[in-house]
Scaffold this motif. Structure first.
Motif, PDB file in Angstrom:
ATOM      1  N   ALA A 271      -2.770   7.088  -1.627  1.00 51.78           N
ATOM      2  CA  ALA A 271      -1.452   7.717  -1.564  1.00 51.78           C
ATOM      3  C   ALA A 271      -1.426   8.823  -0.517  1.00 51.78           C
ATOM      4  N   GLY A 272      -2.563   9.526  -0.364  1.00 48.00           N
ATOM      5  CA  GLY A 272      -2.607  10.625   0.596  1.00 48.00           C
ATOM      6  C   GLY A 272      -2.934  10.162   2.002  1.00 48.00           C
ATOM      7  N   PHE A 273      -3.664   9.042   2.128  1.00 47.80           N
ATOM      8  CA  PHE A 273      -4.125   8.629   3.460  1.00 47.80           C
ATOM      9  C   PHE A 273      -3.141   7.701   4.146  1.00 47.80           C
ATOM     10  N   VAL A 274      -2.515   6.815   3.388  1.00 42.90           N
ATOM     11  CA  VAL A 274      -1.519   5.922   3.981  1.00 42.90           C
ATOM     12  C   VAL A 274      -0.164   6.585   3.784  1.00 42.90           C
ATOM     13  N   GLY A 275       0.397   7.079   4.857  1.00 46.08           N
ATOM     14  CA  GLY A 275       1.624   7.847   4.745  1.00 46.08           C
ATOM     15  C   GLY A 275       1.314   9.209   4.151  1.00 46.08           C
ATOM     16  N   GLU A 276       2.373   9.927   3.805  1.00 41.07           N
ATOM     17  CA  GLU A 276       2.197  11.269   3.284  1.00 41.07           C
ATOM     18  C   GLU A 276       2.642  11.267   1.833  1.00 41.07           C
ATOM     19  N   SER A 277       1.987  12.040   0.997  1.00 45.77           N
ATOM     20  CA  SER A 277       2.411  12.168  -0.394  1.00 45.77           C
ATOM     21  C   SER A 277       2.257  13.606  -0.846  1.00 45.77           C
ATOM     22  N   SER A 278       3.116  13.998  -1.796  1.00 47.87           N
ATOM     23  CA  SER A 278       2.907  15.266  -2.486  1.00 47.87           C
ATOM     24  C   SER A 278       2.429  14.937  -3.889  1.00 47.87           C
ATOM     25  N   PHE A 279       1.600  15.832  -4.427  1.00 48.40           N
ATOM     26  CA  PHE A 279       0.976  15.537  -5.715  1.00 48.40           C
ATOM     27  C   PHE A 279       1.295  16.628  -6.744  1.00 48.40           C
ATOM     28  N   ILE A 280       1.539  16.188  -7.994  1.00 42.17           N
ATOM     29  CA  ILE A 280       1.675  17.124  -9.113  1.00 42.17           C
ATOM     30  C   ILE A 280       0.752  16.620 -10.225  1.00 42.17           C
ATOM     31  N   VAL A 281      -0.180  17.475 -10.665  1.00 42.34           N
ATOM     32  CA  VAL A 281      -1.128  17.006 -11.681  1.00 42.34           C
ATOM     33  C   VAL A 281      -0.567  17.227 -13.080  1.00 42.34           C
ATOM     34  N   GLY A 282      -1.034  16.404 -14.000  1.00 43.81           N
ATOM     35  CA  GLY A 282      -0.576  16.527 -15.383  1.00 43.81           C
ATOM     36  C   GLY A 282      -1.413  15.681 -16.322  1.00 43.81           C
ATOM     37  N   ARG A 283      -0.868  15.470 -17.525  1.00 44.32           N
ATOM     38  CA  ARG A 283      -1.582  14.674 -18.523  1.00 44.32           C
ATOM     39  C   ARG A 283      -0.593  13.705 -19.152  1.00 44.32           C
ATOM     40  N   VAL A 284      -1.043  12.449 -19.340  1.00 44.66           N
ATOM     41  CA  VAL A 284      -0.144  11.412 -19.844  1.00 44.66           C
ATOM     42  C   VAL A 284       0.267  11.720 -21.289  1.00 44.66           C
TER      43      VAL A 284
ATOM     44  N   LEU B 122       0.832  -1.203   0.000  1.00 45.73           N
ATOM     45  CA  LEU B 122       0.000   0.000   0.000  1.00 45.73           C
ATOM     46  C   LEU B 122       0.862   1.246   0.000  1.00 45.73           C
ATOM     47  N   TYR B 123       1.923   1.191   0.776  1.00 48.08           N
ATOM     48  CA  TYR B 123       2.748   2.385   0.934  1.00 48.08           C
ATOM     49  C   TYR B 123       3.519   2.661  -0.357  1.00 48.08           C
ATOM     50  N   GLU B 124       4.050   1.598  -0.959  1.00 52.52           N
ATOM     51  CA  GLU B 124       4.902   1.813  -2.131  1.00 52.52           C
ATOM     52  C   GLU B 124       4.130   1.831  -3.435  1.00 52.52           C
ATOM     53  N   HIS B 125       2.986   1.148  -3.462  1.00 45.91           N
ATOM     54  CA  HIS B 125       2.210   1.123  -4.702  1.00 45.91           C
ATOM     55  C   HIS B 125       0.754   1.467  -4.447  1.00 45.91           C
ATOM     56  N   PRO B 126       0.482   2.663  -3.982  1.00 42.59           N
ATOM     57  CA  PRO B 126      -0.927   3.042  -3.779  1.00 42.59           C
ATOM     58  C   PRO B 126      -1.653   3.012  -5.114  1.00 42.59           C
ATOM     59  N   ALA B 127      -2.903   2.560  -5.079  1.00 47.68           N
ATOM     60  CA  ALA B 127      -3.644   2.419  -6.329  1.00 47.68           C
ATOM     61  C   ALA B 127      -4.465   3.649  -6.660  1.00 47.68           C
ATOM     62  N   SER B 128      -4.595   4.575  -5.705  1.00 45.89           N
ATOM     63  CA  SER B 128      -5.382   5.771  -5.994  1.00 45.89           C
ATOM     64  C   SER B 128      -4.802   6.959  -5.239  1.00 45.89           C
ATOM     65  N   ARG B 129      -5.208   8.134  -5.664  1.00 45.54           N
ATOM     66  CA  ARG B 129      -4.746   9.353  -5.029  1.00 45.54           C
ATOM     67  C   ARG B 129      -5.140   9.352  -3.561  1.00 45.54           C
ATOM     68  N   PHE B 130      -6.349   8.812  -3.253  1.00 42.98           N
ATOM     69  CA  PHE B 130      -6.816   8.786  -1.870  1.00 42.98           C
ATOM     70  C   PHE B 130      -5.883   7.945  -1.003  1.00 42.98           C
TER      71      PHE B 130
END
Lengths: 284, 361
Positions: B234-247, B224-232
């Motif tokens: 990634a933000g809820f388990v441990g801490e994450s910073s986010f940068i939005v973009g387009r593939v 969960l910590y290393e491969h979160p499957a969703s933004r939620f």
């Protein structure tokens, strides 16, 4: 520094004195119109018609008086038991269904807002042989003869239970409300059927409320006058009614005073006993 | 050979009027497993637990305990252990009588009962407290009694609803280790509800992350910590910073996204196609401050420090990107320069393989 300290020490006695002053009018009032007359009445139990314990000998030996004491205790016990049995479920629902609390509180309190006399006469209209209930029963063919529900023990109990029910419901409601709402679910998870959970968890925890409510009802029943007099028959004469008859009809103040004292002592000792029970039931 | 699951949930849900408290939860719990339900309050984790205990009736779905349908079984016949958040000890009964209660309900004999109560109280470290009343114990001791009371009848499944929520941090950590020890020693199967992600990471074999009445992701803590499957997640388990973009380009284990700060690469959480809205998530401990722009495998963004916090073992910093997005970093004290100060502009850098690209809804 010193003036401040002096001010503070001065505040104590001053405020205590002012507190005493505030309760003085009510105290005087009760003393003059209640305590003194009662003391005067009770004193006549040993002085009227002559000094001595003759009145008590009469009251505690004569079959008439023993019989009416038995009536009083029987009616009070039955009323208390009925109030507890009918009141506990109501208190339980009030305490555990928040949506019904307000409605039930209102329903339980409504009778409080009308006089005992009015309610008792209302019961006479309902319960007599050609009253509403009997006419409905006869009309529907459920019974052939009217059921005697008035001028007997049944009538007395119906009337008294209705009047005294709130006194057992409210203390019970308070003590059920005070129980941690997780306890009954916890008991269920540990394998307790609803009945066993009630007997082992809820009932023991509501003993203080139950004792308070039952004592109130019993004590009030002991001195009850209007309902037994109006709804009861000849065999339902109770102490309070007898006291009134001794004074009003026979003019025997001495016996009336002795009966009053017996009633007072019984009531006070019951209250003391119940306080002891409640205190022991409360975990420290 | 694999054991039959102790507990199976299939599409379990609960509605309160028109509000959906639990949408549809699927779960298989293996024998001896410690699974945590982690999520914010109102995410449906406690409601799910209460449905398993039988204290709430599901609106839909199916539950099996050791292969037996729990639907028609009342709570007092489920034989499941439950530990409540505020202990729910019976205040009028002694500690020993509290622990004996479930045995009495099962009509266990007197001597057997005394032996098991004594053993279980010793197990939770309270061998000499049997005669006391719950009110005479500390919060931590009360929770141990509650634990003993749920363990004494050896239920196949133990449910715990935020059992340490009311305790202070030190005591909580101590009891976490103790619950883990009991779980190992007794081999019991545990479902543990918590909103504290650290607690979930410390104790669990698997964590089910709850959000909006569903399990958003379930897996081992490291997964969960290393491969979160969703933004939620990634933000809820441990801490994450986010940068939005387009593939812009997507390969099996490498996705590039175009952002306001240039092209950034990372590991995809799910399959993404060029043109999808995406978000890059990076853990604070992966973010470094570099003097010279490093190329190759590394992502680099230019940012301005807004906060530097001294934490003893490490220094935490927050840096703002030109469009206002915030990157949080955590540097071991040995690597953090003493002269880091708010206002400085720095180049932040992390490996593409150490950040995750998630779909952005």
């Amino acid at each position: 520094m010193e003036p401040v300290a002096a001010d503070l020490t001065g505040a104590g006695p001053t405020s205590r004195a002012s507190h005493l002053l505030l309760v003085l009018p009510a105290t005087l009032f009760v003393l003059v119109v209640f305590a003194l007359p009662v003391a005067w009445l009770l004193s006549r139990s040993v002085s009227d018609p002559a000094w001595g314990l003759d009145n008590f000998r009469t009251v505690l030996r004569e079959p008439v008086y023993l019989g009416l004491m038995r009536n009083t205790v029987q009616i009070s016990v039955a009323t208390t038991v009925l109030c507890v049995l009918l009141g506990y479920p109501v208190a339980h629902v009030m305490a555990t269904c928040p949506r019904l609390t307000r409605l039930l509180t209102f329903v339980v309190l409504v009778p409080f807002w009308s006089s005992v006399l009015v309610r008792t006469f209302a019961w006479m209209v309902l319960l007599q042989n050609n009253g509403l209930i009997n006419r409905a029963l006869l009309g529907s063919g459920l019974v052939r003869q009217p059921i005697e529900m008035i001028f007997n023990r049944t009538g007395v109990l119906i009337g008294m239970v209705q009047v005294l029910l709130p006194f057992v419901i409210f203390p019970l409601y308070g003590s059920i409300r005070a129980i941690d709402p997780a306890l009954m679910p916890a008991a269920a998870c540990m394998g307790a059927t609803p009945a066993r959970a009630f007997l082992r968890v809820q009932l023991p925890l509501t003993i203080p409320g139950l004792t308070t409510g039952a004592t109130l009802v019993f004590v009030l029943s002991l001195g009850y006058f209007v309902t037994p007099a109006l709804l009861g028959g000849r065999r339902d004469v109770v102490i309070a009614r007898m006291i009134q008859m001794e004074i009003g009809q026979f003019g025997d103040w001495g016996v009336a005073a002795a009966l009053s004292l017996v009633l007072l002592v019984a009531t006070l000792s019951l209250l003391g006993f119940s306080r002891l029970l409640v205190r022991r039931g409360r975990p420290t | 050979m694999t054991d039959a699951p102790v507990l199976t949930l299939r599409g379990i849900g609960k509605d309160y009027g028109r509000t959906v408290a639990v949408d549809a939860v699927d779960l298989e719990l293996r024998r001896g497993e410690f699974v945590s339900f982690l999520g914010p309050s109102g995410s449906g984790k406690t409601t799910t637990l209460m449905m398993i205990a039988g204290l709430q009736t599901p609106s839909r779905g199916e539950m099996l305990l050791q292969g037996r349908d729990l639907g028609p079984v009342p709570p007092y016949r489920r034989n499941i252990g439950v530990v409540f958040q505020n202990y729910a000890l019976f205040p009028h009964l002694s500690v020993a009588a509290n622990v004996a209660f479930p045995l009495q309900m099962r009509r266990v004999g007197r001597t057997e009962m005394a032996r098991r109560v004594g053993e279980t109280l010793a197990l939770v470290g309270l061998p000499d407290h049997g005669a006391r009343l719950p009110a005479q114990l500390s919060g931590g001791q009360q929770q141990r009694v509650a634990l003993a009371r749920a363990l004494v009848y050896q239920p196949p499944l133990l449910l715990m609803d935020e059992p340490l929520g009311a305790l202070d941090k030190k005591l909580r950590e101590q009891l976490q280790l103790e619950i883990s020890r009991l779980h190992r020693e007794l081999g019991i199967t545990v479902l543990y509800v918590t909103h504290d992600q650290e607690e979930a990471l410390v104790m669990s074999d698997r964590i089910a992350v709850f959000n909006d009445g569903r399990i958003e992701q379930i897996g081992r803590p490291q997964e969960l910590y290393e491969h979160p499957a969703s933004r939620f997640v990634a933000g809820f388990v441990g801490e994450s910073s986010f940068i939005v973009g387009r593939v812009t380009s997507a390969a099996a284990n490498r996705v590039a996204i175009e952002t306001a700060h240039g092209m950034l690469c990372g590991h995809p959480a799910t399959s993404l196609a060029p043109g999808d809205a995406a978000v890059l998530a990076v853990r604070p401990e992966r973010v470094g401050i570099s003097e010279e722009a490093a190329g190759g495998d590394r992502n680099v963004v230019h940012a301005r420090l807004v906060e530097v916090i001294y934490l003893g073992q490490s220094r935490k910093f927050m840096a703002a990107l030109p469009n206002g997005e915030i990157i949080t970093g955590l540097l071991p004290i040995a690597l953090a320069a003493d002269d880091l100060a708010p206002g400085q502009t720095v180049d932040l850098t992390w490996r593409a393989s150490e950040c995750t690209i998630l779909p952005d809804h």
